[in-house]
Design a protein around this motif. Structure first.
Motif, PDB file in Angstrom:
ATOM      1  N   VAL A  15       7.592   4.568 -16.858  1.00  0.00           N
ATOM      2  CA  VAL A  15       8.118   3.679 -15.812  1.00  0.00           C
ATOM      3  C   VAL A  15       7.885   4.295 -14.435  1.00  0.00           C
ATOM      4  O   VAL A  15       7.459   3.604 -13.497  1.00  0.00           O
ATOM      5  CB  VAL A  15       9.621   3.377 -16.061  1.00  0.00           C
ATOM      6  N   LEU A  16       8.141   5.595 -14.296  1.00  0.00           N
ATOM      7  CA  LEU A  16       7.899   6.273 -13.019  1.00  0.00           C
ATOM      8  C   LEU A  16       6.428   6.209 -12.625  1.00  0.00           C
ATOM      9  O   LEU A  16       6.096   5.986 -11.462  1.00  0.00           O
ATOM     10  CB  LEU A  16       8.354   7.732 -13.087  1.00  0.00           C
ATOM     11  N   SER A  19       5.518   2.679 -11.562  1.00  0.00           N
ATOM     12  CA  SER A  19       6.116   2.452 -10.246  1.00  0.00           C
ATOM     13  C   SER A  19       5.324   3.175  -9.155  1.00  0.00           C
ATOM     14  O   SER A  19       5.051   2.607  -8.091  1.00  0.00           O
ATOM     15  CB  SER A  19       7.566   2.930 -10.256  1.00  0.00           C
ATOM     16  N   ALA A  20       4.947   4.418  -9.425  1.00  0.00           N
ATOM     17  CA  ALA A  20       4.160   5.184  -8.456  1.00  0.00           C
ATOM     18  C   ALA A  20       2.804   4.541  -8.234  1.00  0.00           C
ATOM     19  O   ALA A  20       2.335   4.424  -7.095  1.00  0.00           O
ATOM     20  CB  ALA A  20       4.003   6.629  -8.922  1.00  0.00           C
ATOM     21  N   ASN A  22       1.969   1.388  -8.552  1.00  0.00           N
ATOM     22  CA  ASN A  22       2.150   0.166  -7.758  1.00  0.00           C
ATOM     23  C   ASN A  22       2.416   0.496  -6.290  1.00  0.00           C
ATOM     24  O   ASN A  22       1.910  -0.185  -5.400  1.00  0.00           O
ATOM     25  CB  ASN A  22       3.280  -0.678  -8.344  1.00  0.00           C
ATOM     26  N   ARG A  23       3.195   1.522  -6.043  1.00  0.00           N
ATOM     27  CA  ARG A  23       3.505   1.895  -4.660  1.00  0.00           C
ATOM     28  C   ARG A  23       2.267   2.438  -3.961  1.00  0.00           C
ATOM     29  O   ARG A  23       2.022   2.137  -2.794  1.00  0.00           O
ATOM     30  CB  ARG A  23       4.636   2.914  -4.654  1.00  0.00           C
ATOM     31  N   TYR A 149       4.986   8.988   1.048  1.00  0.00           N
ATOM     32  CA  TYR A 149       5.201   8.754  -0.383  1.00  0.00           C
ATOM     33  C   TYR A 149       4.300   9.661  -1.225  1.00  0.00           C
ATOM     34  O   TYR A 149       4.725  10.208  -2.241  1.00  0.00           O
ATOM     35  CB  TYR A 149       4.966   7.288  -0.745  1.00  0.00           C
TER      36      TYR A 149
END
Length: 185
Positions: A15-16, A19-20, A22-23, A149
């Motif tokens: 999941v991380l 998420s990373a 996508n960011r 980020y």
């Protein structure tokens, strides 16, 4: 029980990672979109420069070296490969520095400073520079978000795997804070 804990850790890492990813994709696209706004203004400036140089040539015939530097800087900036934002920023810094020398010539030649064509071109370039400044602020904001980020957790953990791209800020070059010297000797 240990299998469930390991499975939970793997799912959490997955999941991380998603998420990373996508960011990173979102940030990269925002930076490229912001650069697109700058690119439009730069192309307008490239189109204006030859007219500006031709106008100045008629008044400042012995300033050939200054005018050649402007054209050379323009051509260099135009030849940067599409999409190489960091290289484009460096080339634009050189062009900006050489453009200031043309306007210094306008101060040195009163007839040129009174020429309506020169004044019109100067006003158009000023408008383009204002648009560039607004676009630059937005671009630098997106770059700050992207770079922060990619250099902080959890982004830094996945940066190498997920093709994180660091972008340079588009700042005024150090020479833009100095007065241009015009030497007629």
């Amino acid at each position: 029980m240990i299998i469930y804990i390991l499975l939970g850790i793997i799912v959490l890492l997955g999941v991380l990672m998603v998420s990373a990813f996508n960011r990173f994709a979102k940030n990269r696209n925002l930076v490229k979109d912001a650069w697109g706004n700058i690119d439009v203004a730069l192309k307008r400036r490239y189109d204006l420069i030859p007219n500006l140089v031709e106008t100045v040539k008629g008044y400042a015939t012995h300033e050939k070296e200054t005018l050649e530097k402007v054209i050379q800087a323009r051509n260099t900036a135009m030849q940067v490969p599409e999409g190489d934002i960091n290289a484009q920023i460096k080339a634009e810094s050189q062009l900006q520095h050489s453009l200031r020398s043309i306007f210094a010539l306008g101060e040195a030649y009163p007839d040129l400073k009174a020429n309506t064509n020169f004044l019109d071109l100067q006003a158009k370039l000023s408008e383009i520079e204002e648009n560039l400044e607004r676009s630059r602020r937005y671009y630098n904001g997106t770059v700050r978000e992207n770079n922060t980020y990619g250099e902080s957790l959890p982004g830094a953990l996945f940066a190498g795997m997920l093709r994180y791209q660091h972008f340079d800020f588009f700042e005024a070059d150090a020479g833009s804070r100095e007065n241009v010297k015009v030497d007629f000797s």
